[in-house]
Scaffold this motif. Sequence first.
Motif, PDB file in Angstrom:
ATOM      1  N   THR A  86      10.284  -1.897  52.851  1.00 23.38           N
ATOM      2  CA  THR A  86      10.921  -1.315  51.679  1.00 23.38           C
ATOM      3  C   THR A  86      10.600  -2.189  50.481  1.00 23.38           C
ATOM      4  N   VAL A  87      10.125  -1.579  49.434  1.00 25.33           N
ATOM      5  CA  VAL A  87       9.772  -2.288  48.217  1.00 25.33           C
ATOM      6  C   VAL A  87      10.691  -1.786  47.112  1.00 25.33           C
ATOM      7  N   THR A  88      11.321  -2.716  46.430  1.00 23.84           N
ATOM      8  CA  THR A  88      12.200  -2.366  45.320  1.00 23.84           C
ATOM      9  C   THR A  88      11.538  -2.812  44.028  1.00 23.84           C
ATOM     10  N   ARG A  89      11.435  -1.883  43.093  1.00 24.41           N
ATOM     11  CA  ARG A  89      10.830  -2.199  41.807  1.00 24.41           C
ATOM     12  C   ARG A  89      11.857  -1.922  40.716  1.00 24.41           C
ATOM     13  N   ALA A  90      12.008  -2.870  39.817  1.00 21.33           N
ATOM     14  CA  ALA A  90      12.963  -2.713  38.720  1.00 21.33           C
ATOM     15  C   ALA A  90      12.193  -2.451  37.433  1.00 21.33           C
ATOM     16  N   LYS A  91      12.602  -1.407  36.711  1.00 20.43           N
ATOM     17  CA  LYS A  91      12.007  -1.113  35.413  1.00 20.43           C
ATOM     18  C   LYS A  91      12.792  -1.858  34.344  1.00 20.43           C
ATOM     19  N   LYS A  92      12.039  -2.537  33.481  1.00 17.13           N
ATOM     20  CA  LYS A  92      12.691  -3.293  32.407  1.00 17.13           C
ATOM     21  C   LYS A  92      12.271  -2.725  31.066  1.00 17.13           C
ATOM     22  N   ASP A  93      13.190  -2.804  30.130  1.00 17.72           N
ATOM     23  CA  ASP A  93      12.897  -2.399  28.762  1.00 17.72           C
ATOM     24  C   ASP A  93      12.020  -3.484  28.134  1.00 17.72           C
ATOM     25  N   LYS A  94      10.933  -3.080  27.478  1.00 14.90           N
ATOM     26  CA  LYS A  94       9.992  -4.054  26.915  1.00 14.90           C
ATOM     27  C   LYS A  94      10.615  -4.851  25.771  1.00 14.90           C
ATOM     28  N   GLN A  95      11.463  -4.231  25.016  1.00 14.76           N
ATOM     29  CA  GLN A  95      12.022  -4.913  23.848  1.00 14.76           C
ATOM     30  C   GLN A  95      13.190  -5.818  24.222  1.00 14.76           C
ATOM     31  N   THR A  96      14.111  -5.310  24.998  1.00 12.95           N
ATOM     32  CA  THR A  96      15.315  -6.088  25.293  1.00 12.95           C
ATOM     33  C   THR A  96      15.214  -6.856  26.607  1.00 12.95           C
ATOM     34  N   GLY A  97      14.379  -6.418  27.513  1.00 13.32           N
ATOM     35  CA  GLY A  97      14.260  -7.085  28.806  1.00 13.32           C
ATOM     36  C   GLY A  97      15.331  -6.654  29.788  1.00 13.32           C
ATOM     37  N   GLU A  98      16.148  -5.661  29.409  1.00  9.60           N
ATOM     38  CA  GLU A  98      17.194  -5.159  30.297  1.00  9.60           C
ATOM     39  C   GLU A  98      16.595  -4.316  31.420  1.00  9.60           C
ATOM     40  N   VAL A  99      17.250  -4.350  32.554  1.00  8.74           N
ATOM     41  CA  VAL A  99      16.841  -3.520  33.688  1.00  8.74           C
ATOM     42  C   VAL A  99      17.342  -2.112  33.440  1.00  8.74           C
ATOM     43  N   ILE A 100      16.393  -1.170  33.353  1.00 10.60           N
ATOM     44  CA  ILE A 100      16.730   0.227  33.091  1.00 10.60           C
ATOM     45  C   ILE A 100      17.071   0.950  34.392  1.00 10.60           C
ATOM     46  N   GLY A 101      16.290   0.748  35.394  1.00 11.07           N
ATOM     47  CA  GLY A 101      16.510   1.436  36.667  1.00 11.07           C
ATOM     48  C   GLY A 101      15.732   0.756  37.775  1.00 11.07           C
ATOM     49  N   LYS A 102      16.158   1.016  38.989  1.00  6.34           N
ATOM     50  CA  LYS A 102      15.477   0.461  40.157  1.00  6.34           C
ATOM     51  C   LYS A 102      14.909   1.602  40.986  1.00  6.34           C
ATOM     52  N   THR A 103      13.720   1.368  41.513  1.00  9.25           N
ATOM     53  CA  THR A 103      13.068   2.343  42.370  1.00  9.25           C
ATOM     54  C   THR A 103      12.869   1.709  43.740  1.00  9.25           C
ATOM     55  N   VAL A 104      13.306   2.391  44.771  1.00  9.25           N
ATOM     56  CA  VAL A 104      13.131   1.922  46.142  1.00  9.25           C
ATOM     57  C   VAL A 104      12.066   2.792  46.787  1.00  9.25           C
ATOM     58  N   MET A 105      11.015   2.135  47.285  1.00 10.41           N
ATOM     59  CA  MET A 105       9.900   2.854  47.902  1.00 10.41           C
ATOM     60  C   MET A 105       9.706   2.351  49.325  1.00 10.41           C
ATOM     61  N   THR A 106       9.238   3.224  50.171  1.00 11.20           N
ATOM     62  CA  THR A 106       8.892   2.854  51.536  1.00 11.20           C
ATOM     63  C   THR A 106       7.380   2.716  51.612  1.00 11.20           C
ATOM     64  N   LYS A 107       6.945   1.555  52.043  1.00  4.29           N
ATOM     65  CA  LYS A 107       5.519   1.282  52.146  1.00  4.29           C
ATOM     66  C   LYS A 107       5.142   1.285  53.622  1.00  4.29           C
ATOM     67  N   HIS A 108       4.234   2.188  53.975  1.00 12.87           N
ATOM     68  CA  HIS A 108       3.781   2.282  55.366  1.00 12.87           C
ATOM     69  C   HIS A 108       2.608   1.347  55.587  1.00 12.87           C
ATOM     70  N   GLY A 109       2.499   0.856  56.813  1.00 13.42           N
ATOM     71  CA  GLY A 109       1.391  -0.012  57.157  1.00 13.42           C
ATOM     72  C   GLY A 109       0.087   0.765  57.276  1.00 13.42           C
ATOM     73  N   ASN A 110      -0.997   0.054  57.440  1.00 10.44           N
ATOM     74  CA  ASN A 110      -2.318   0.661  57.593  1.00 10.44           C
ATOM     75  C   ASN A 110      -2.350   1.459  58.900  1.00 10.44           C
ATOM     76  N   PRO A 111      -2.751   2.738  58.865  1.00  8.37           N
ATOM     77  CA  PRO A 111      -2.773   3.515  60.108  1.00  8.37           C
ATOM     78  C   PRO A 111      -3.816   2.963  61.077  1.00  8.37           C
ATOM     79  N   LEU A 112      -3.385   2.733  62.306  1.00  7.13           N
ATOM     80  CA  LEU A 112      -4.251   2.178  63.341  1.00  7.13           C
ATOM     81  C   LEU A 112      -4.347   3.154  64.503  1.00  7.13           C
ATOM     82  N   ILE A 113      -5.495   3.148  65.158  1.00  5.96           N
ATOM     83  CA  ILE A 113      -5.722   3.977  66.341  1.00  5.96           C
ATOM     84  C   ILE A 113      -5.138   3.252  67.555  1.00  5.96           C
ATOM     85  N   ASN A 114      -4.398   3.956  68.379  1.00  6.02           N
ATOM     86  CA  ASN A 114      -3.822   3.396  69.592  1.00  6.02           C
ATOM     87  C   ASN A 114      -4.894   3.416  70.682  1.00  6.02           C
ATOM     88  N   LEU A 115      -5.537   2.279  70.895  1.00  6.19           N
ATOM     89  CA  LEU A 115      -6.627   2.212  71.873  1.00  6.19           C
ATOM     90  C   LEU A 115      -6.129   2.248  73.309  1.00  6.19           C
TER      91      LEU A 115
END
Length: 134
Positions: A86-115
């Motif tokens: 899980t990756v959390t990214r926070a958006k910040k306002d460029k002028q004030t530096g305040e956190v506007i919102g947070k985005t939570v993303m799910t990052k999947h690993g590299n798909p591998l073949i089951n040998l």
Amino acid sequence: MSQEIANASPQFDSAISPELVAELVKALAPEFNRAIKDAIEQVVSVQMAPTMTKQEFARINNLSPSLLEKWIANGVVLLAPTPTSTVTRAKKDKQTGEVIGKTVMTKHGNPLINLEAWREKNRQHAIKCRYIKP
């Protein structure tokens, strides 16, 4: 005349001497040994690995990437479970530096073949093959 041309063979005895061949073999032996050792290590690692990337699997089995994708979609080749994070990214306002919102993303690993599943499927197919006598 055509019989003479057909039976004529070029004479290479004067160009390549046994000493030259021995010298070439002596000079190239370490390179041959290194190349053979690397090839054997690669084959052993591929045969012992439980998973493999899709690109490596396609290259080793001489498959096109599109055919491999079709095989995966049809269940001929199974994908190995890969970890997700899980990756959390926070958006910040460029002028004030305040956190506007947070985005939570799910990052999947590299798909591998089951040998392991691939090997077992091939083994079961060989057992059921009517051309192989037990």
